[in-house]
Design a protein around this motif. Structure first.
Motif, short mmCIF file in Angstrom:
data_model
loop_
_atom_site.label_atom_id
_atom_site.label_comp_id
_atom_site.label_asym_id
_atom_site.label_seq_id
_atom_site.Cartn_x
_atom_site.Cartn_y
_atom_site.Cartn_z
N ASP A 233 -17.41 41.65 -3.05
CA ASP A 233 -17.45 42.61 -4.17
C ASP A 233 -18.26 43.84 -3.80
N PRO A 234 -17.73 44.71 -2.96
CA PRO A 234 -16.42 44.72 -2.33
C PRO A 234 -16.48 44.18 -0.90
N MET A 235 -15.30 44.05 -0.29
CA MET A 235 -15.22 43.69 1.12
C MET A 235 -15.74 44.86 1.93
N THR A 236 -16.61 44.56 2.90
CA THR A 236 -17.17 45.59 3.77
C THR A 236 -16.57 45.50 5.16
N ASN A 237 -16.90 46.47 6.00
CA ASN A 237 -16.46 46.40 7.39
C ASN A 237 -17.13 45.24 8.12
N GLY A 238 -18.31 44.81 7.66
CA GLY A 238 -18.94 43.62 8.23
C GLY A 238 -18.12 42.37 7.94
N HIS A 239 -17.66 42.24 6.70
CA HIS A 239 -16.77 41.11 6.35
C HIS A 239 -15.50 41.17 7.19
N LEU A 240 -14.90 42.35 7.24
CA LEU A 240 -13.63 42.50 7.97
C LEU A 240 -13.80 42.16 9.45
N ASP A 241 -14.92 42.55 10.04
CA ASP A 241 -15.22 42.22 11.44
C ASP A 241 -15.21 40.71 11.64
N ILE A 242 -15.85 39.98 10.76
CA ILE A 242 -15.90 38.51 10.88
C ILE A 242 -14.50 37.92 10.72
N VAL A 243 -13.73 38.41 9.76
CA VAL A 243 -12.37 37.89 9.53
C VAL A 243 -11.49 38.18 10.75
N GLU A 244 -11.55 39.38 11.27
CA GLU A 244 -10.73 39.73 12.44
C GLU A 244 -11.08 38.85 13.65
N ARG A 245 -12.35 38.62 13.86
CA ARG A 245 -12.76 37.79 14.99
C ARG A 245 -12.37 36.34 14.77
N ALA A 246 -12.50 35.84 13.54
CA ALA A 246 -12.08 34.48 13.23
C ALA A 246 -10.57 34.33 13.44
N ALA A 247 -9.82 35.37 13.10
CA ALA A 247 -8.36 35.33 13.25
C ALA A 247 -7.95 35.22 14.72
N ARG A 248 -8.79 35.70 15.62
CA ARG A 248 -8.51 35.55 17.05
C ARG A 248 -8.83 34.14 17.55
N LEU A 249 -9.73 33.46 16.85
CA LEU A 249 -10.20 32.15 17.31
C LEU A 249 -9.44 30.97 16.71
N PHE A 250 -8.89 31.17 15.51
CA PHE A 250 -8.29 30.04 14.78
C PHE A 250 -6.85 30.34 14.41
N ASP A 251 -6.08 29.28 14.17
CA ASP A 251 -4.66 29.43 13.85
C ASP A 251 -4.45 30.10 12.49
N GLU A 252 -5.25 29.73 11.51
CA GLU A 252 -5.13 30.31 10.18
C GLU A 252 -6.52 30.51 9.58
N VAL A 253 -6.71 31.66 8.97
CA VAL A 253 -7.97 31.98 8.30
C VAL A 253 -7.65 32.29 6.84
N VAL A 254 -8.33 31.60 5.94
CA VAL A 254 -8.19 31.87 4.52
C VAL A 254 -9.46 32.60 4.07
N VAL A 255 -9.28 33.81 3.57
CA VAL A 255 -10.40 34.54 2.97
C VAL A 255 -10.39 34.13 1.51
N ALA A 256 -11.43 33.40 1.11
CA ALA A 256 -11.46 32.81 -0.23
C ALA A 256 -12.59 33.42 -1.06
N VAL A 257 -12.21 33.98 -2.18
CA VAL A 257 -13.16 34.61 -3.09
C VAL A 257 -13.65 33.56 -4.10
N LEU A 258 -14.96 33.39 -4.14
CA LEU A 258 -15.56 32.47 -5.10
C LEU A 258 -15.50 33.08 -6.49
N VAL A 259 -14.93 32.33 -7.43
CA VAL A 259 -14.88 32.75 -8.83
C VAL A 259 -16.10 32.15 -9.53
N ASN A 260 -16.98 33.02 -9.98
CA ASN A 260 -18.18 32.58 -10.68
C ASN A 260 -18.23 33.33 -12.01
#
Length: 161
Positions: free
Chosen positions: A14-41
């Motif tokens: 809230d909101p997604m930053t370039n730091g978040h995106l960096d982690i997601v992009e790198r995880a996407a290179r390492l794993f078959d599927e990455v789910v970006v999951a937003v916690l509903v609170n």
């Protein structure tokens, strides 16, 4: 043949930053599927409603074919069990993040044997957080380079910039 490796990158985004995106992009290179999951609170009022966060995350990760976007309530390990996810990916900006995340990783392993993988944030993004980005934009600063362009546009609009 081994099962595909499915991991989740959880957060409020809230909101997604370039730091978040960096982690997601790198995880996407390492794993078959990455789910970006937003916690509903429901107890927390975010700047962006959950549907808009999901939309923004889907937009800025659209170049990553193995990334999915979802939201969840309750315990992350229950979400993992219900969706066949075997790992959690967390970004670490500083030692304090590790001190906070390690006990949760141990508890998740104890409860369900879901592994946690820690990725160090890229050095140029280690100071970026959603709360700091919102604060500087409220103060009139430009968030270019801190959040993806699509997020920056909506952030400016949401904060009257």
């Amino acid at each position: 043949m081994a099962e595909p490796t499915r991991v989740v990158c959880p957060g409020s985004f809230d909101p997604m930053t370039n730091g978040h995106l960096d982690i997601v992009e790198r995880a996407a290179r390492l794993f078959d599927e990455v789910v970006v999951a937003v916690l509903v609170n429901e107890k927390k009022q975010g700047l962006f409603p959950i549907p808009e966060r999901l939309e923004l995350i889907a937009e800025v990760t659209s170049h990553l074919p193995n990334v999915k976007v979802d939201s969840f309530h309750g315990l992350l390990v229950d979400y993992c069990t219900d969706h066949g996810i075997t790992g959690i990916v967390k970004g670490l900006r500083a030692a304090s993040d590790f001190d906070y995340e390690l006990p949760m990783a141990h508890m998740n392993d104890h409860m369900t044997k879901v592994d946690t993988v820690f990725l160090a944030t890229s050095p140029g993004l280690s100071f970026v957080s959603s709360s700091l980005v919102k604060e500087i934009v409220k103060g009139g600063a430009d968030a270019s380079g801190l959040v993806p362009d699509a997020v920056r546009t909506r952030l400016n609009a949401a904060l009257g910039r």
